[in-house]
Design a protein around this motif. Structure first.
Motif, mmCIF file in Angstrom:
data_model
loop_
_atom_site.group_PDB
_atom_site.id
_atom_site.type_symbol
_atom_site.label_atom_id
_atom_site.label_comp_id
_atom_site.label_asym_id
_atom_site.label_seq_id
_atom_site.Cartn_x
_atom_site.Cartn_y
_atom_site.Cartn_z
ATOM 1 N N GLY A 52 6.540 115.648 22.135
ATOM 2 C CA GLY A 52 6.230 116.115 20.781
ATOM 3 C C GLY A 52 5.030 117.041 20.755
ATOM 4 O O GLY A 52 5.046 118.086 20.097
ATOM 5 N N MET A 53 3.990 116.666 21.461
ATOM 6 C CA MET A 53 2.785 117.485 21.519
ATOM 7 C C MET A 53 3.069 118.807 22.235
ATOM 8 O O MET A 53 2.601 119.873 21.804
ATOM 9 C CB MET A 53 1.680 116.711 22.241
ATOM 10 C CG MET A 53 0.308 117.281 22.070
ATOM 11 S SD MET A 53 -0.937 116.071 22.488
ATOM 12 C CE MET A 53 -1.456 116.669 24.060
ATOM 13 N N PHE A 54 3.858 118.742 23.312
ATOM 14 C CA PHE A 54 4.156 119.962 24.065
ATOM 15 C C PHE A 54 5.021 120.927 23.254
ATOM 16 O O PHE A 54 4.738 122.125 23.191
ATOM 17 C CB PHE A 54 4.853 119.608 25.381
ATOM 18 C CG PHE A 54 5.057 120.788 26.278
ATOM 19 C CD1 PHE A 54 4.025 121.249 27.063
ATOM 20 C CD2 PHE A 54 6.277 121.439 26.325
ATOM 21 C CE1 PHE A 54 4.195 122.345 27.891
ATOM 22 C CE2 PHE A 54 6.460 122.532 27.146
ATOM 23 C CZ PHE A 54 5.421 122.991 27.932
ATOM 24 N N ILE A 55 6.068 120.423 22.609
ATOM 25 C CA ILE A 55 6.964 121.294 21.832
ATOM 26 C C ILE A 55 6.253 121.839 20.592
ATOM 27 O O ILE A 55 6.422 123.005 20.231
ATOM 28 C CB ILE A 55 8.258 120.543 21.480
ATOM 29 C CG1 ILE A 55 9.065 120.317 22.758
ATOM 30 C CG2 ILE A 55 9.081 121.309 20.465
ATOM 31 C CD1 ILE A 55 10.289 119.466 22.586
ATOM 32 N N GLY A 56 5.445 120.994 19.941
ATOM 33 C CA GLY A 56 4.661 121.487 18.801
ATOM 34 C C GLY A 56 3.706 122.598 19.209
ATOM 35 O O GLY A 56 3.550 123.598 18.502
ATOM 36 N N GLY A 57 3.059 122.442 20.346
ATOM 37 C CA GLY A 57 2.166 123.484 20.846
ATOM 38 C C GLY A 57 2.917 124.754 21.207
ATOM 39 O O GLY A 57 2.440 125.861 20.949
ATOM 40 N N ALA A 58 4.116 124.589 21.797
ATOM 41 C CA ALA A 58 4.906 125.769 22.153
ATOM 42 C C ALA A 58 5.342 126.529 20.903
ATOM 43 O O ALA A 58 5.336 127.767 20.886
ATOM 44 C CB ALA A 58 6.120 125.351 22.978
ATOM 45 N N ILE A 59 5.716 125.803 19.858
ATOM 46 C CA ILE A 59 6.124 126.464 18.608
ATOM 47 C C ILE A 59 4.950 127.211 17.992
ATOM 48 O O ILE A 59 5.090 128.372 17.570
ATOM 49 C CB ILE A 59 6.721 125.423 17.636
ATOM 50 C CG1 ILE A 59 8.085 124.965 18.148
ATOM 51 C CG2 ILE A 59 6.850 125.990 16.230
ATOM 52 C CD1 ILE A 59 8.677 123.810 17.392
ATOM 53 N N LEU A 60 3.781 126.575 17.925
ATOM 54 C CA LEU A 60 2.601 127.257 17.387
ATOM 55 C C LEU A 60 2.247 128.494 18.214
ATOM 56 O O LEU A 60 1.908 129.546 17.670
ATOM 57 C CB LEU A 60 1.407 126.308 17.361
ATOM 58 C CG LEU A 60 1.311 125.348 16.190
ATOM 59 C CD1 LEU A 60 0.145 124.396 16.389
ATOM 60 C CD2 LEU A 60 1.167 126.094 14.898
ATOM 61 N N PHE A 61 2.324 128.361 19.525
ATOM 62 C CA PHE A 61 1.987 129.477 20.415
ATOM 63 C C PHE A 61 2.957 130.645 20.209
ATOM 64 O O PHE A 61 2.534 131.793 20.072
ATOM 65 C CB PHE A 61 2.013 128.996 21.860
ATOM 66 C CG PHE A 61 1.670 130.053 22.862
ATOM 67 C CD1 PHE A 61 0.375 130.501 22.981
ATOM 68 C CD2 PHE A 61 2.647 130.592 23.679
ATOM 69 C CE1 PHE A 61 0.046 131.481 23.908
ATOM 70 C CE2 PHE A 61 2.328 131.566 24.601
ATOM 71 C CZ PHE A 61 1.030 132.009 24.714
ATOM 72 N N ILE A 62 4.244 130.354 20.180
ATOM 73 C CA ILE A 62 5.246 131.423 20.044
ATOM 74 C C ILE A 62 5.147 132.104 18.687
ATOM 75 O O ILE A 62 5.231 133.341 18.596
ATOM 76 C CB ILE A 62 6.650 130.861 20.311
ATOM 77 C CG1 ILE A 62 6.802 130.533 21.793
ATOM 78 C CG2 ILE A 62 7.735 131.828 19.871
ATOM 79 C CD1 ILE A 62 8.050 129.780 22.141
ATOM 80 N N ILE A 63 4.963 131.329 17.620
ATOM 81 C CA ILE A 63 4.851 131.930 16.288
ATOM 82 C C ILE A 63 3.613 132.822 16.201
ATOM 83 O O ILE A 63 3.676 133.942 15.668
ATOM 84 C CB ILE A 63 4.839 130.836 15.206
ATOM 85 C CG1 ILE A 63 6.225 130.217 15.068
ATOM 86 C CG2 ILE A 63 4.380 131.385 13.868
ATOM 87 C CD1 ILE A 63 6.291 129.033 14.147
ATOM 88 N N GLY A 64 2.491 132.367 16.723
ATOM 89 C CA GLY A 64 1.264 133.168 16.669
ATOM 90 C C GLY A 64 1.366 134.451 17.468
ATOM 91 O O GLY A 64 0.994 135.529 16.988
ATOM 92 N N ILE A 65 1.892 134.352 18.671
ATOM 93 C CA ILE A 65 2.041 135.547 19.515
ATOM 94 C C ILE A 65 3.059 136.516 18.923
ATOM 95 O O ILE A 65 2.858 137.738 18.934
ATOM 96 C CB ILE A 65 2.431 135.147 20.954
ATOM 97 C CG1 ILE A 65 1.299 134.374 21.610
ATOM 98 C CG2 ILE A 65 2.819 136.340 21.789
ATOM 99 C CD1 ILE A 65 0.023 135.156 21.781
#
Length: 110
Positions: A52-65
């Motif tokens: 959950g923490m990894f996928i949430g971080g990946a989503i935040l990272f991809i949206i920001g970039i």
């Protein structure tokens, strides 16, 4: 004063996605670090990866970039800084046929 406020809003529009991308990267890094740290612990039999923490971080990272990349892409398109393959295609007007009187005819007879 109005220009100053507009520039402040523009900077905030870039800082907020940048911070979310950085926070997403940190979440992904922490999930991986915690998993590898648990693997080295002798008291833990089977370490559990926090998906959950990894996928949430990946989503935040991809949206920001993606937001920052899109912002730069459309700004460069507006200022015509892009390569020719990214510029919008402009249709050429159809070629007018030449009239028969302009075509020079060659006679090969002697």
């Amino acid at each position: 004063m109005k220009l100053l406020i507009q520039r402040l809003i523009a900077v905030l529009l870039l800082v907020i996605p940048g911070l979310s991308a950085a926070y997403g990267f940190l979440l992904m890094k922490d999930a991986l670090f915690d998993y590898f740290a648990k693997m080295g612990d002798v008291n833990v039999i089977t370490p559990v990866f926090s998906w959950g923490m990894f996928i949430g971080g990946a989503i935040l990272f991809i949206i920001g970039i993606a937001f920052i990349g899109g912002w730069i892409f459309f700004r460069d398109r507006k200022h015509n800084y892009l390569s020719s393959r990214f510029r919008p295609k402009i249709a050429r007007p159809p070629r007018q046929p030449r009239p028969e009187s302009d075509i020079s005819r060659t006679d090969n007879s002697e």
